[in-house]
Motif scaffolding. Structure first.
Motif, PDB file in Angstrom:
ATOM      1  N   ASN A 159     -21.794  -5.918 -31.923  1.00 38.46           N
ATOM      2  CA  ASN A 159     -22.823  -4.899 -31.727  1.00 38.46           C
ATOM      3  C   ASN A 159     -22.822  -4.420 -30.265  1.00 38.46           C
ATOM      4  OD1 ASN A 159     -25.163  -3.427 -31.355  1.00 38.46           O
ATOM      5  ND2 ASN A 159     -26.398  -4.763 -32.678  1.00 38.46           N
ATOM      6  N   LYS A 160     -22.117  -3.340 -30.019  1.00 40.40           N
ATOM      7  CA  LYS A 160     -21.941  -2.861 -28.641  1.00 40.40           C
ATOM      8  C   LYS A 160     -23.243  -2.414 -28.006  1.00 40.40           C
ATOM      9  CE  LYS A 160     -17.128  -1.692 -29.007  1.00 40.40           C
ATOM     10  NZ  LYS A 160     -16.050  -0.743 -28.931  1.00 40.40           N
ATOM     11  N   GLY A 197     -13.666  -9.522 -24.228  1.00 38.66           N
ATOM     12  CA  GLY A 197     -14.124  -8.678 -25.325  1.00 38.66           C
ATOM     13  C   GLY A 197     -15.133  -7.607 -24.948  1.00 38.66           C
ATOM     14  N   ASP A 198     -15.710  -7.721 -23.762  1.00 40.79           N
ATOM     15  CA  ASP A 198     -16.802  -6.790 -23.445  1.00 40.79           C
ATOM     16  C   ASP A 198     -16.770  -6.256 -22.013  1.00 40.79           C
ATOM     17  OD1 ASP A 198     -17.715  -8.965 -21.964  1.00 40.79           O
ATOM     18  OD2 ASP A 198     -19.334  -9.478 -23.340  1.00 40.79           O
ATOM     19  N   TRP A 199     -15.626  -6.405 -21.327  1.00 42.23           N
ATOM     20  CA  TRP A 199     -15.627  -6.009 -19.909  1.00 42.23           C
ATOM     21  C   TRP A 199     -15.826  -4.504 -19.739  1.00 42.23           C
ATOM     22  CZ3 TRP A 199     -12.187  -2.491 -18.023  1.00 42.23           C
ATOM     23  CH2 TRP A 199     -10.980  -2.317 -18.699  1.00 42.23           C
ATOM     24  N   GLU A 200     -15.354  -3.713 -20.703  1.00 40.52           N
ATOM     25  CA  GLU A 200     -15.522  -2.261 -20.537  1.00 40.52           C
ATOM     26  C   GLU A 200     -17.002  -1.883 -20.573  1.00 40.52           C
ATOM     27  OE1 GLU A 200     -12.403  -2.040 -23.409  1.00 40.52           O
ATOM     28  OE2 GLU A 200     -11.507  -0.329 -22.352  1.00 40.52           O
ATOM     29  N   ILE A 201     -17.744  -2.550 -21.421  1.00 37.80           N
ATOM     30  CA  ILE A 201     -19.195  -2.297 -21.475  1.00 37.80           C
ATOM     31  C   ILE A 201     -19.843  -2.778 -20.173  1.00 37.80           C
ATOM     32  CG2 ILE A 201     -21.328  -2.655 -22.800  1.00 37.80           C
ATOM     33  CD1 ILE A 201     -19.603  -3.333 -25.229  1.00 37.80           C
ATOM     34  N   GLY A 202     -19.379  -3.915 -19.682  1.00 38.20           N
ATOM     35  CA  GLY A 202     -19.903  -4.443 -18.418  1.00 38.20           C
ATOM     36  C   GLY A 202     -19.690  -3.456 -17.282  1.00 38.20           C
ATOM     37  N   VAL A 203     -18.466  -2.944 -17.171  1.00 42.74           N
ATOM     38  CA  VAL A 203     -18.150  -2.004 -16.084  1.00 42.74           C
ATOM     39  C   VAL A 203     -18.955  -0.715 -16.248  1.00 42.74           C
ATOM     40  CG1 VAL A 203     -16.312  -0.562 -15.114  1.00 42.74           C
ATOM     41  CG2 VAL A 203     -15.886  -2.984 -15.571  1.00 42.74           C
ATOM     42  N   ALA A 204     -19.107  -0.275 -17.477  1.00 40.16           N
ATOM     43  CA  ALA A 204     -19.886   0.946 -17.722  1.00 40.16           C
ATOM     44  C   ALA A 204     -21.346   0.776 -17.298  1.00 40.16           C
ATOM     45  CB  ALA A 204     -19.808   1.335 -19.198  1.00 40.16           C
TER      46      ALA A 204
END
Ligand SMILES: *Cc1c(COP(=O)(O)O)cnc(C)c1O
Length: 220
Positions: A159-160, A197-204
């Motif tokens: 769940n992004k 699994g979630d670094w792109e969301i973290g960076v965003a």
């Protein structure tokens, strides 16, 4: 893909202000050396003995980051060389880190781990506990540590939107703290959020330090 190819592909995707911590826990020193030879200098481990053993056989210019839950009686295993402790989740740990840093003639930078996940298993402090620590008179006296920012682990879920909301809550606290007058030796410079699994969301959502293991070194 080989490790070095995975590393350069990941570096190309990361914005320049984001530090990559290559999480090498459970992986052999040979893997770390391979990444080192491709220019990687920051590695994350979650067990003090394993980190100390690897540090003793690998090049001295590696920056070792402790990312896992840390027991008080194990701080002494890494105090002489650790570059950053991401996982400070209680006050007593800071007192011990300060004591061991002093014994080693060092100042050890730390991040306070905020509990942002809904999962019961994740360690961490509430926003209020983080403020209490930062502004406590006791911590102001701890001259051998520096509080350099915050770390958080999101819920392990597909769940992004939930992951994004959790990371946003950490970033919001960092922004709030950054707008305040903070004590000496406390800066909100580092926002450690995001794993394989979630670094792109973290960076965003404002992370400037990602901790990536399996996407580089393969599954554990
Ligand atoms: C293991 C670990 C990571 C890396 O996890 P991957 O999913 O393998 O990238 C990051 N942060 C912490 C705190 C960890 O324990």
């Amino acid at each position: 893909m080989e490790l070095q190819a995975r590393l350069s592909a990941l570096r190309q995707k990361l914005p320049p202000q984001v530090t990559l911590v290559a999480v090498s826990k459970t992986k052999p020193a040979a893997d770390i050396l391979e990444a080192y030879q491709a220019g990687q200098r920051v590695f994350g481990e979650n067990k003090t003995q394993e980190m100390a053993a690897k540090a003793s056989e690998l090049p001295p210019d590696i920056h070792w980051h402790m990312i896992g839950h840390l027991q008080r009686n194990k701080v002494k295993n890494i105090a002489a060389f650790v570059s950053l402790i991401h996982s400070v989740d209680r006050f007593e740990l800071l007192a011990e880190i300060n004591k061991q840093a002093k014994r080693n003639g060092r100042i050890i930078p730390c991040l306070l781990q905020m509990r942002i996940a809904r999962e019961e298993t994740k360690h961490g402090l509430s926003a209020q506990q983080i403020k209490d620590i930062i502004f406590s008179d006791d911590v102001k006296q701890m001259s051998h540590l520096r509080i350099s920012g915050l770390m958080g682990m999101a819920t392990f879920t597909d769940n992004k939107a939930q992951v994004a909301a959790e990371f946003s809550s950490l970033r919001a606290l960092m922004n709030e703290l950054s707008s305040m007058e903070l004590p000496e030796r406390c800066q909100m410079d580092i926002c450690s959020m995001g794993m394989s699994g979630d670094w792109e969301i973290g960076v965003a959502h404002g992370s400037n330090m990602v901790r990536i293991g399996s996407a580089l070194f393969g599954s554990r």
